[in-house]
Scaffold this active site. Structure first.
Site, short mmCIF file in Angstrom:
data_model
loop_
_atom_site.label_atom_id
_atom_site.label_comp_id
_atom_site.label_asym_id
_atom_site.label_seq_id
_atom_site.Cartn_x
_atom_site.Cartn_y
_atom_site.Cartn_z
CE LYS A 61 -4.23 -1.53 2.14
NZ LYS A 61 -4.40 -2.10 3.41
NE ARG A 62 6.36 0.58 2.71
CZ ARG A 62 7.36 0.51 1.84
NH1 ARG A 62 7.90 1.48 1.40
NH2 ARG A 62 7.89 -0.95 1.33
#
Ligand code: GLU
Length: 469
Positions: free
Chosen positions: A250-251
Site C-alpha cells: 500500500k505504501r
C-alpha cells in the site's frame, strides 16, 4: 511431466478470500488465464476459503468482481473448498487405509519439545516420527481421550523435485520435509492437502502461482504421488516489487485491483500492463488481449521480480484511451459524470471525448475535463471579470456574439474562422479575445481549444451566456 499434444490444458486460479484481489494475485490469475486460452484449454476458479477466521463473503465477491472487470471469466467454478469437505475426508480415510497417512497422537506441546530437542542437537526442528508406522516397529498405545491428527507419511529418502516452468529445476531433500499434518484433531483437512485433492480432482495440468508457494510444492508432489495422481507442471511467478525495490504494498499506492477501476483505468490497459510485469513478447509494450492469448508462453516469463511502474501504467492507459472510440469513452465516462452530479446528456459527450482524449491518462481526467460541459455553470467571478473583461474586451465579445448569431454552421471550423476574422479585423492577438471569450462562456480562464468548446456547448448556451455579461 510434459503434457501430450492431445491432453487438454487445465489451469486454475486459487485465491484465498481474505481481502480484495491485489495486483499480484490479478497477475497470477492473468497468466493462468492466458495460458489456458492460448492452449484452448480450461481455466478454473477455485476459492480457498478454509481459513474460516480470515475468509469473508465480501472478499469472495471482491475477487469475483475483479475477475469480471478484467474479463477473466473462469470456464469452470468458482468452486469453494468449504463445499468439498466430504471429499477431503474421503481421501484422508483412503490414505489411512492405504498406509500413506497415519494417526499421530503427539500433543502440540510434545511436538514442540521434539523440535526443541532437534534444535538443541543442531538439527532441523521436526516431528520425530513417534507415531510413524514402519515395518517391524511397535507403536505406542494411543493415549486415552486424545484425538489424533493425521500425518502424511512423507518419503524419508531421496529428493523431490520438478522442472519449474519459470525457475527451472528445483529440488528438496525429502529428509528436509516433515510428515505434514493433513487433518486436524477435529478431522478438518489442512491447506496443502486441500490444494492437492483439488488439483487432482480438477485435473489441473499446469499450476502457475506465486513463488511464496515454492516450499509447498515438494510436499504437494509427494502427496499426489502417494495418491497415484498425475503431476501437474508447476511454474512459480516471482513477486512484484514497488518502484523502490521493496515488496509492492500500500505504501506504493493502490494495490487493490478495483481501485484502478475507480481511478479510471481501463481493464484492457490493466491487462496489457499486468501481462508485461514479468512476461514479454520481444519488445512489444502494447498488445491486445487477443495478441496476449496468441503469444502467451511460459518460456517468456521472467525469473526475476518485476517492478511496478505507475508512470508506465499511465502511459499504457493513455494509449488505450486514445484508441478507444469517442462513443465508447462517452459510455464509460457518463456514470462518472453522474457520480459528480453532472449531466452527461447536457452536450454531445462523444464530441467532448474526442476533444479531450489525446491528453487524458485516465477516465477520471476525462471526467474532470467533461465537467466543463456537463457540470453546473458558474459565471465568471467578479475578480476575474474585473481583471479581464474591460470595455475593449466587451466590445470584442459583443461583435463576436453578433457575428456568431448569424453563423449558419456552428461547427468548430466555422467558429475558428470567425475568431480568426475578428482578430484580424480588430488588430488584436488571440489572448485578447480568447481569454474574455472563455471567461464569458465557461467562467474559466483555461479550457481546451475555444472553437471546439463553443461548438460543443452549442449556439444557444453560448449566446445566452454572452448576452448575460
Ligand atoms: N490460496 C493460495 C493463495 O491465495 C494459492 C494456492 C495455490 O495457488 O496453490 O496464496
Amino acid at each position: 511431466m510434459t503434457t501430450s499434444a492431445t491432453s487438454v490444458v487445465r489451469t486454475r486460479f486459487a485465491p484465498s478470500p481474505t481481502g480484495y484481489l491485489h495486483l499480484g494475485g490479478a497477475r497470477t490469475a492473468l497468466f493462468s488465464w492466458a495460458f489456458a486460452r492460448h492452449h484452448k484449454g480450461v481455466f478454473v476458479l477455485r476459492i480457498e476459503d478454509t481459513d474460516l477466521e480470515r475468509s469473508t463473503p465480501e472478499a469472495v465477491q471482491a475477487i469475483l468482481d475483479s475477475m469480471e472487470w478484467l474479463g477473466m471469466q473462469p470456464d469452470e467454478g468458482p468452486f469453494y473448498q468449504m463445499q468439498r469437505m466430504d471429499r477431503y475426508r474421503e481421501v484422508i480415510a483412503k490414505m489411512l487405509d492405504d498406509g500413506t497417512a497415519y494417526h499421530c497422537y503427539s500433543s502440540p506441546e510434545e511436538v514442540e519439545a521434539m523440535r526443541e530437542k532437534a534444535r538443541a542437537a543442531g538439527l532441523k526442528p521436526r516431528y520425530d516420527g513417534t507415531w510413524r508406522p514402519e515395518a517391524g516397529k511397535t507403536l505406542p498405545a494411543p493415549p486415552a481421550g486424545r484425538k489424533p491428527v493425521v500425518r502424511f507419511k512423507n518419503p524419508q529418502e531421496g529428493a523431490t523435485g520438478w522442472n519449474d516452468l519459470i525457475k527451472g529445476p528445483i529440488s528438496f531433500d525429502n529428509s528436509e520435509l516433515d510428515d505434514l499434518i493433513i487433518a486436524r484433531p477435529d478431522g478438518t483437512p489442512t491447506y496443502n492437502f486441500c490444494v492437492v485433492v483439488d488439483d487432482w480432482d480438477m485435473k489441473i495440468t499446469h499450476v502457475l502461482r506465486g513463488d511464496d508457494h515454492v516450499n509447498n510444492t515438494p510436499r504437494q508432489i509427494n502427496i499426489l504421488r502417494a495418491l497415484g495422481a498425475a503431476l501437474p507442471e508447476y511454474g512459480h511467478v516471482p513477486m512484484i516489487l514497488g518502484p523502490d525495490g521493496e515488496k509492492l504494498s500500500k505504501r506504493h499506492g493502490a494495490v487493490n485491483v478495483m481501485e484502478y477501476d475507480k481511478e479510471g483505468y481501463l481493464p484492457e490497459a490493466m491487462i496489457n500492463y499486468l501481462a508485461r510485469l514479468g512476461w514479454s513478447h520481444g519488445n512489444d509494450e502494447l498488445f491486445t488481449r487477443e495478441q496476449l492469448v496468441e503469444w502467451f508462453d511460459t518460456r517468456n516469463l521472467t525469473k526475476s521480480a518485476a517492478q511496478w511502474d505507475p508512470k508506465k501504467l499511465n502511459w499504457v492507459n493513455a494509449h488505450y484511451i486514445k484508441h478507444c472510440s469517442d462513443a465508447e469513452l462517452a459510455e464509460r465516462v457518463a456514470p462518472r459524470i453522474r457520480e459528480r452530479q453532472g449531466d452527461p446528456g447536457a452536450v454531445d459527450l462523444g464530441a467532448v471525448m474526442g476533444l479531450l482524449k489525446d491528453r487524458a491518462e485516465t477516465l477520471n481526467q476525462l471526467t474532470d475535463g467533461a465537467m466543463l460541459f456537463c457540470g453546473p455553470y458558474t459565471p465568471v467571478s467578479p475578480e476575474l471579470a474585473a481583471e479581464h473583461l474591460d470595455d475593449a474586451a466587451k466590445t470584442l465579445l459583443a461583435d463576436f456574439a453578433g457575428k456568431a448569431a448569424a453563423l449558419s454552421d456552428w461547427s468548430t471550423e466555422a467558429l475558428d474562422a470567425l475568431i480568426k476574422a475578428l482578430l484580424a479585423e480588430h488588430g488584436v492577438k488571440m489572448p485578447k479575445l480568447g481569454i474574455p471569450l472563455r471567461l464569458a462562456v465557461t467562467g474559466q480562464k483555461q479550457t481546451p481549444a475555444i472553437g471546439a468548446v463553443l461548438s460543443i456547448l452549442g449556439r444557444e448556451r453560448v449566446l445566452e451566456r454572452l448576452a448575460a455579461l
